[in-house]
Structures are given as C-alpha cells and as structure tokens.
Design a protein around this motif. Structure first.
Motif, mmCIF file in Angstrom:
data_model
loop_
_atom_site.group_PDB
_atom_site.id
_atom_site.type_symbol
_atom_site.label_atom_id
_atom_site.label_comp_id
_atom_site.label_asym_id
_atom_site.label_seq_id
_atom_site.Cartn_x
_atom_site.Cartn_y
_atom_site.Cartn_z
ATOM 1 N N ASN A 32 41.071 39.564 45.227
ATOM 2 C CA ASN A 32 41.926 38.419 44.892
ATOM 3 C C ASN A 32 43.303 38.488 45.564
ATOM 4 O OD1 ASN A 32 39.858 37.589 43.122
ATOM 5 N ND2 ASN A 32 40.649 38.958 41.560
ATOM 6 N N CYS A 33 43.420 39.341 46.535
ATOM 7 C CA CYS A 33 44.682 39.611 47.221
ATOM 8 C C CYS A 33 45.393 38.343 47.723
ATOM 9 C CB CYS A 33 44.389 40.553 48.385
ATOM 10 S SG CYS A 33 45.786 41.120 49.310
ATOM 11 N N PHE A 34 44.624 37.387 48.203
ATOM 12 C CA PHE A 34 45.206 36.194 48.832
ATOM 13 C C PHE A 34 45.039 34.926 47.991
ATOM 14 C CE2 PHE A 34 43.949 39.081 52.286
ATOM 15 C CZ PHE A 34 45.167 39.231 52.933
ATOM 16 N N ASP A 35 44.560 35.059 46.757
ATOM 17 C CA ASP A 35 44.213 33.883 45.939
ATOM 18 C C ASP A 35 45.350 32.878 45.791
ATOM 19 O OD1 ASP A 35 41.666 34.825 45.653
ATOM 20 O OD2 ASP A 35 41.763 35.096 43.473
ATOM 21 N N ARG A 36 46.533 33.373 45.459
ATOM 22 C CA ARG A 36 47.666 32.460 45.236
ATOM 23 C C ARG A 36 47.989 31.663 46.506
ATOM 24 N NH1 ARG A 36 53.379 34.237 42.482
ATOM 25 N NH2 ARG A 36 54.535 32.342 42.955
ATOM 26 N N ALA A 37 48.058 32.350 47.622
ATOM 27 C CA ALA A 37 48.352 31.680 48.900
ATOM 28 C C ALA A 37 47.222 30.730 49.273
ATOM 29 C CB ALA A 37 48.565 32.709 49.999
ATOM 30 N N GLN A 38 45.985 31.147 49.036
ATOM 31 C CA GLN A 38 44.849 30.300 49.380
ATOM 32 C C GLN A 38 44.870 29.006 48.563
ATOM 33 O OE1 GLN A 38 40.876 31.841 48.662
ATOM 34 N NE2 GLN A 38 40.008 30.497 50.213
#
Length: 135
Positions: free
Chosen positions: A98-104
């Motif tokens: 989930n490392c990039f979830d917010r940006a995605q």
C-alpha cells in the motif's frame, strides 16, 4: 481500431476506460498531447506494483516508481502534495503493497475529474465515436 462496444463504454465511465488495454493506450495518447501522460503511467505502475508478492522485487519496483514519478525533479514527476510525497519517502524505506495508495488515489481523482472530461471532448475520442457509429 477499438471495438464499438469498448469505445462507447469509455464514454460511460472512467473505470471502463482504464479496464480496457486499448482504452489505456488511447487515453495515454491523449494525455501525451496534454503533457500529462505521467499520471496514467504512474497509476498503471502502482496497479502492477500491488500484484507483486516477492519482497525483494517489491522493494526494487517501489524504488523505480519513486525515482521515476515521486521524488522531486523525477523524470516524470507527478503532481502531488508535499505531505503525500513525504509519506511515500518514508514508506519507501520499507515498502509494502500500500506504499503508493494515497498518491494513486490523488492521481486517479485528478485524471477522473480533470483529464477524463477533456478526453471525452477531444478530437481523438470524438473521431473514434464517429467511426464506431458508422459501423
């Protein structure tokens, strides 16, 4: 040329557009004319990243995504806020699925609310609709 059903479905929802490989290609071509193809490329890279199960590969791919799209002055730097960029900078030290979830999510919202409506009005999409209607 894209199948008639696909072309018409792209106009119904952004999700339909992204679920179709041809739709992704056409949308990327449109975004390239808008100088914003990095948004779709980042979103797709994140989708592929989430499928990785091997931790070593996950770390490697996370670093590639970070250096290509997230870090300041990245070759295809995405437009995200400082807090999100910082959060990813911390997550990248021990990247998880989930490392990039917010940006995605931010980039998806940007594409859905800004790029997608412009795509639907574009000559690229209108020409495909016209061709589809003639079949």
């Amino acid at each position: 040329m894209a199948p008639v059903d696909d072309v018409m479905a792209w106009g119904e929802s952004f999700t339909h557009l992204l679920e179709c490989k041809t739709g992704q290609m056409v949308f990327e071509n449109f975004l390239r004319t808008q100088y914003s193809e990095e948004n779709l490329l980042f979103w797709l890279a994140c989708e592929n990243y989430k499928k990785i199960t091997n931790e070593t590969e996950m770390a490697s791919v996370a670093n590639k995504i970070y250096t290509e799209f997230v870090q300041v002055d990245a070759p295809r730097q995405i437009n995200i806020d400082f807090v999100t960029r910082e959060e990813i900078s911390e997550n990248i030290l021990q990247p998880g699925p989930n490392c990039f979830d917010r940006a995605q999510k931010l980039i998806y919202g940007l594409m859905e609310n800004d790029c997608y409506p412009r795509f639907l009005k574009s000559e690229i999409y209108q020409a495909l609709v016209e061709q589809a209607e003639q079949q």
